[in-house]
Design a protein around this motif. Sequence first.
Motif, PDB file in Angstrom:
ATOM      1  N   ARG A 133       2.568  -0.890  -1.111  1.00  0.00           N
ATOM      2  CA  ARG A 133       1.932   0.403  -1.384  1.00  0.00           C
ATOM      3  C   ARG A 133       2.847   1.257  -2.248  1.00  0.00           C
ATOM      4  O   ARG A 133       2.392   1.996  -3.104  1.00  0.00           O
ATOM      5  CB  ARG A 133       1.632   1.134  -0.075  1.00  0.00           C
ATOM      6  CG  ARG A 133       0.616   0.455   0.833  1.00  0.00           C
ATOM      7  CD  ARG A 133       0.365   1.306   2.068  1.00  0.00           C
ATOM      8  NE  ARG A 133       1.622   1.616   2.769  1.00  0.00           N
ATOM      9  CZ  ARG A 133       2.154   0.839   3.701  1.00  0.00           C
ATOM     10  NH1 ARG A 133       1.558  -0.294   4.042  1.00  0.00           N
ATOM     11  NH2 ARG A 133       3.284   1.184   4.292  1.00  0.00           N
ATOM     12  N   ASP A 135       5.573   3.015  -0.547  1.00  0.00           N
ATOM     13  CA  ASP A 135       6.325   3.885   0.362  1.00  0.00           C
ATOM     14  C   ASP A 135       7.063   3.119   1.450  1.00  0.00           C
ATOM     15  O   ASP A 135       7.638   3.727   2.354  1.00  0.00           O
ATOM     16  CB  ASP A 135       5.390   4.902   1.005  1.00  0.00           C
ATOM     17  CG  ASP A 135       4.272   4.249   1.824  1.00  0.00           C
ATOM     18  OD1 ASP A 135       4.138   3.007   1.788  1.00  0.00           O
ATOM     19  OD2 ASP A 135       3.517   4.992   2.479  1.00  0.00           O
ATOM     20  N   GLU A 136       7.068   1.789   1.371  1.00  0.00           N
ATOM     21  CA  GLU A 136       7.719   0.982   2.405  1.00  0.00           C
ATOM     22  C   GLU A 136       9.242   1.176   2.351  1.00  0.00           C
ATOM     23  O   GLU A 136       9.842   1.120   1.269  1.00  0.00           O
ATOM     24  CB  GLU A 136       7.395  -0.498   2.232  1.00  0.00           C
ATOM     25  CG  GLU A 136       5.924  -0.843   2.441  1.00  0.00           C
ATOM     26  CD  GLU A 136       5.072  -0.699   1.204  1.00  0.00           C
ATOM     27  OE1 GLU A 136       3.921  -1.151   1.223  1.00  0.00           O
ATOM     28  OE2 GLU A 136       5.566  -0.135   0.194  1.00  0.00           O
ATOM     29  N   SER A 146       4.705  -4.455 -10.266  1.00  0.00           N
ATOM     30  CA  SER A 146       3.626  -3.487 -10.445  1.00  0.00           C
ATOM     31  C   SER A 146       3.164  -3.454 -11.895  1.00  0.00           C
ATOM     32  O   SER A 146       1.976  -3.287 -12.179  1.00  0.00           O
ATOM     33  CB  SER A 146       4.090  -2.094 -10.008  1.00  0.00           C
ATOM     34  OG  SER A 146       4.411  -2.070  -8.633  1.00  0.00           O
ATOM     35  N   ASP A 176       3.746  -7.687   7.723  1.00  0.00           N
ATOM     36  CA  ASP A 176       3.090  -6.598   6.998  1.00  0.00           C
ATOM     37  C   ASP A 176       2.168  -7.114   5.899  1.00  0.00           C
ATOM     38  O   ASP A 176       1.347  -6.363   5.362  1.00  0.00           O
ATOM     39  CB  ASP A 176       4.130  -5.667   6.374  1.00  0.00           C
ATOM     40  CG  ASP A 176       4.880  -4.861   7.423  1.00  0.00           C
ATOM     41  OD1 ASP A 176       4.542  -4.983   8.617  1.00  0.00           O
ATOM     42  OD2 ASP A 176       5.808  -4.118   7.048  1.00  0.00           O
ATOM     43  N   GLN A 247      -7.989  -6.046  -4.696  1.00  0.00           N
ATOM     44  CA  GLN A 247      -7.470  -5.434  -3.476  1.00  0.00           C
ATOM     45  C   GLN A 247      -5.987  -5.109  -3.615  1.00  0.00           C
ATOM     46  O   GLN A 247      -5.518  -4.061  -3.148  1.00  0.00           O
ATOM     47  CB  GLN A 247      -7.690  -6.368  -2.287  1.00  0.00           C
ATOM     48  CG  GLN A 247      -9.133  -6.448  -1.830  1.00  0.00           C
ATOM     49  CD  GLN A 247      -9.280  -7.305  -0.572  1.00  0.00           C
ATOM     50  OE1 GLN A 247      -8.300  -7.563   0.125  1.00  0.00           O
ATOM     51  NE2 GLN A 247     -10.489  -7.725  -0.288  1.00  0.00           N
ATOM     52  N   SER A 250      -5.733  -2.056  -5.703  1.00  0.00           N
ATOM     53  CA  SER A 250      -6.141  -0.890  -4.925  1.00  0.00           C
ATOM     54  C   SER A 250      -5.033  -0.446  -3.968  1.00  0.00           C
ATOM     55  O   SER A 250      -4.850   0.747  -3.726  1.00  0.00           O
ATOM     56  CB  SER A 250      -7.411  -1.219  -4.138  1.00  0.00           C
ATOM     57  OG  SER A 250      -7.794  -0.146  -3.316  1.00  0.00           O
ATOM     58  N   ARG A 251      -4.272  -1.396  -3.450  1.00  0.00           N
ATOM     59  CA  ARG A 251      -3.197  -1.094  -2.497  1.00  0.00           C
ATOM     60  C   ARG A 251      -1.945  -0.582  -3.194  1.00  0.00           C
ATOM     61  O   ARG A 251      -1.232   0.283  -2.663  1.00  0.00           O
ATOM     62  CB  ARG A 251      -2.879  -2.367  -1.701  1.00  0.00           C
ATOM     63  CG  ARG A 251      -1.737  -2.256  -0.705  1.00  0.00           C
ATOM     64  CD  ARG A 251      -1.515  -3.617  -0.065  1.00  0.00           C
ATOM     65  NE  ARG A 251      -0.327  -3.672   0.762  1.00  0.00           N
ATOM     66  CZ  ARG A 251      -0.320  -3.617   2.089  1.00  0.00           C
ATOM     67  NH1 ARG A 251      -1.465  -3.484   2.746  1.00  0.00           N
ATOM     68  NH2 ARG A 251       0.806  -3.697   2.772  1.00  0.00           N
ATOM     69  N   ASN A 252      -1.641  -1.114  -4.390  1.00  0.00           N
ATOM     70  CA  ASN A 252      -0.391  -0.828  -5.091  1.00  0.00           C
ATOM     71  C   ASN A 252      -0.526   0.467  -5.900  1.00  0.00           C
ATOM     72  O   ASN A 252      -1.041   0.478  -7.016  1.00  0.00           O
ATOM     73  CB  ASN A 252      -0.033  -2.004  -6.002  1.00  0.00           C
ATOM     74  CG  ASN A 252       1.356  -1.879  -6.585  1.00  0.00           C
ATOM     75  OD1 ASN A 252       1.789  -0.819  -6.991  1.00  0.00           O
ATOM     76  ND2 ASN A 252       2.061  -3.008  -6.647  1.00  0.00           N
ATOM     77  N   LYS A 253      -0.040   1.553  -5.319  1.00  0.00           N
ATOM     78  CA  LYS A 253      -0.192   2.873  -5.944  1.00  0.00           C
ATOM     79  C   LYS A 253       0.538   2.965  -7.282  1.00  0.00           C
ATOM     80  O   LYS A 253       0.041   3.574  -8.232  1.00  0.00           O
ATOM     81  CB  LYS A 253       0.323   3.953  -4.987  1.00  0.00           C
ATOM     82  CG  LYS A 253       0.069   5.380  -5.451  1.00  0.00           C
ATOM     83  CD  LYS A 253       0.544   6.381  -4.406  1.00  0.00           C
ATOM     84  CE  LYS A 253       0.298   7.815  -4.893  1.00  0.00           C
ATOM     85  NZ  LYS A 253       0.789   8.803  -3.888  1.00  0.00           N
ATOM     86  N   CYS A 275       7.616   5.923  -5.610  1.00  0.00           N
ATOM     87  CA  CYS A 275       8.419   5.123  -4.678  1.00  0.00           C
ATOM     88  C   CYS A 275       9.716   5.813  -4.268  1.00  0.00           C
ATOM     89  O   CYS A 275      10.380   5.388  -3.325  1.00  0.00           O
ATOM     90  CB  CYS A 275       8.745   3.766  -5.299  1.00  0.00           C
ATOM     91  SG  CYS A 275       7.296   2.836  -5.817  1.00  0.00           S
TER      92      CYS A 275
END
Length: 364
Positions: A133, A135-136, A146, A176, A247, A250-253, A275
């Motif tokens: 995402r 923020d991990e 990315s 995760d 997907q 969509s998850r990877n900001k 990040c």
Amino acid sequence: MTRLIVAAGGGGDAVAAAMLDAALYGDNEPAVILTYAWDRLLIDPVPGPRGPADFTGLELLTPAVWKVPAEARPIAPAGSTLPRLAAELPHTFALIDPGKGAEGVTRQLEELVAYLQPTSIDLLDVGGDVLARGDEPTLKSPLADSLTLAACGQVNAAIRLLVAGPGLDGELPHEDLQDMLGPRVHTFTAEDADPISPVLEWHPSEATGMLAATARGVRGTCEIRDAGLPIPLTDESPTVHEVDLDQALSRNKLARAIMSTTTLSQVEALSREICGFSEIDYERNKALWLKDQRPAKLDAESVLIQLAQFEAEARSRGVTHTTFRHLTEVLNLDGSQRDELRRLLINKRPEPYAAPLWRIPAAA
């Protein structure tokens, strides 16, 4: 019958792409591998990725895409593993140039697809940080993955996203990633690892090294990186899973945010914003720190004494294996001494060598 494999993060992903190609397609014409020239500081002392201007001897494939042949050379002080990969593997390596941001990488990919007319296109990531995402707390290097994900999401072509060795890069734990992983495409075997075994004798990738080791049956806990991160080596480690590309996007900001970028600086700025950091900043800071360090002399007797101490401490932490990159750091050696250290240890104590890892022996 040309196939195209995009190595999401460069480096070890390019080596894993060669293993994947041989495992899935056998003796057919080797794939074209599109990858970054972005190596660890122990290979390339210049932070960040290399572009075409950093090489001599490249060959133009399309107006925006260069091939890296075995004869190519990085211009000092830069370094790169790509020419040697081209010399030792049968694949064609094409260079991702991130200098013009996601729009530039998208254009390169579009041109290459039009030029090759590939029968298949795979985007391969070892470890799974392409699914982050942003923020991990364990995330360390989201930028390259990315950027390739953003480009692949904008190309009008069928692209299959594959994650090999879930969790092996130490960025996102396997648990995760489980909800995102789709069908298992393949489980690597010792036979699959054979074609890249000579490469892993010198290539510094820890994640792909562990991928190959687990394909050979190695299990346990491997300590990696300068920080000594513990990575579980399990039956899931040598697997390859398909993931829905939309997907993942969509998850990877960060990937979504950088889609219209036209410079690498813009990508870096958005990475810092989303990040909290840019991995190129980390490389810049580490390069400055390394400048002031004086590596220890590689003395065999001293190395073996320090190694025994490290192994005892590692055993107490439940560690069963480590990488030669980590040993180089632990023993306060320079990255350029990694190969010499490896030869010394294998010559003096061949039993713990679990190619390409070092096994922590049980207490005497």
